[in-house]
Design a protein around this motif. Sequence first.
Motif, mmCIF file in Angstrom:
data_model
loop_
_atom_site.group_PDB
_atom_site.id
_atom_site.type_symbol
_atom_site.label_atom_id
_atom_site.label_comp_id
_atom_site.label_asym_id
_atom_site.label_seq_id
_atom_site.Cartn_x
_atom_site.Cartn_y
_atom_site.Cartn_z
ATOM 1 N N LEU A 34 -13.369 -33.129 29.733
ATOM 2 C CA LEU A 34 -12.734 -31.821 29.610
ATOM 3 C C LEU A 34 -12.107 -31.605 28.237
ATOM 4 C CD1 LEU A 34 -11.078 -31.392 33.133
ATOM 5 C CD2 LEU A 34 -13.016 -30.109 32.195
ATOM 6 N N PHE A 70 -10.764 -22.491 26.184
ATOM 7 C CA PHE A 70 -10.733 -23.084 27.519
ATOM 8 C C PHE A 70 -11.881 -22.584 28.403
ATOM 9 C CE2 PHE A 70 -8.536 -19.065 27.933
ATOM 10 C CZ PHE A 70 -9.017 -18.562 29.136
ATOM 11 N N LEU A 71 -12.504 -21.460 28.017
ATOM 12 C CA LEU A 71 -13.460 -20.804 28.905
ATOM 13 C C LEU A 71 -14.653 -21.685 29.276
ATOM 14 C CD1 LEU A 71 -13.989 -18.176 30.421
ATOM 15 C CD2 LEU A 71 -15.243 -17.354 28.411
ATOM 16 N N VAL A 127 -13.549 -24.236 31.848
ATOM 17 C CA VAL A 127 -13.280 -23.675 33.168
ATOM 18 C C VAL A 127 -14.584 -23.327 33.890
ATOM 19 C CG1 VAL A 127 -12.288 -21.714 34.414
ATOM 20 C CG2 VAL A 127 -10.990 -22.823 32.586
ATOM 21 N N TRP A 185 -16.127 -25.373 37.234
ATOM 22 C CA TRP A 185 -16.409 -24.736 38.522
ATOM 23 C C TRP A 185 -17.870 -24.869 38.924
ATOM 24 C CZ3 TRP A 185 -13.948 -23.339 42.673
ATOM 25 C CH2 TRP A 185 -12.571 -23.146 42.604
ATOM 26 N N SER A 231 -17.965 -30.265 30.876
ATOM 27 C CA SER A 231 -17.032 -29.865 31.936
ATOM 28 C C SER A 231 -17.726 -29.791 33.298
ATOM 29 C CB SER A 231 -16.373 -28.531 31.591
ATOM 30 O OG SER A 231 -17.332 -27.548 31.266
#
Length: 228
Positions: A23, A38-39, A42, A46, A182
């Motif tokens: 991350l 951060f997008l 994130v 998910w 991520s």
Amino acid sequence: MVQRVLTGFAAGVMTAASVWSLLVPAMEQAADMGRWAFLPAVVGFWLGVLFLLALDRMVPHLHQGSSRPEGPHTRLKRTTMLVLAVTLHNIPEGMAVGVVLAGWMAGNSGITAAGTVALSIGIALQNFPEGAIISMPLRGAGVGKGRAFLYGVLSGAAEPLAAVLTIWAAGWVLPALPYLLSFAAGAMIYVVVEELIPETSAGEHSNLGTLFFAAGFTIMLALDVALG
């Protein structure tokens, strides 16, 4: 008790690897997005969670300490479903190593050889308890030593396969590297929260599982900082 200790250690390693090896680098890779760095982390996180959720629903498997299989109805043997449960763990772990290695091979400045080695060592360390989590209960149930050992090894076979496939795929979509990093983190955290932590904290001696979670977490943290 031993199984709880091993599970806690594996969960700690996977959690630390998800944060510092996946991350954080994902957000560093997207630093040019400014406040929106951060997008990718994130979104990818998910996607990884939802991917493991889908596998959890589609693949018949049986968690340790549970008498009720999950996934679609099947006539598979209990031992086979136990192996499939641990195999689900190893898919995101293999993906994590594969995507970091692919980024380093592509010359990505944000991923170092030492960081790649740190992640690989951490994942390798927690593979030992994961294999034991399969082999020990099978041996206790009367399965022969050779077969119990073989089932433990087979449960990890998905990991190198997932790593190779991820390296191949990452070669085509390196611009999406932050999302891939991520994604692997989200998949691993899903496994930790959905399965490993409940197994660690159930019943007596749950404090041992917590202590060894902390041990695995700090060992992986130390490896990442010292080698990364």
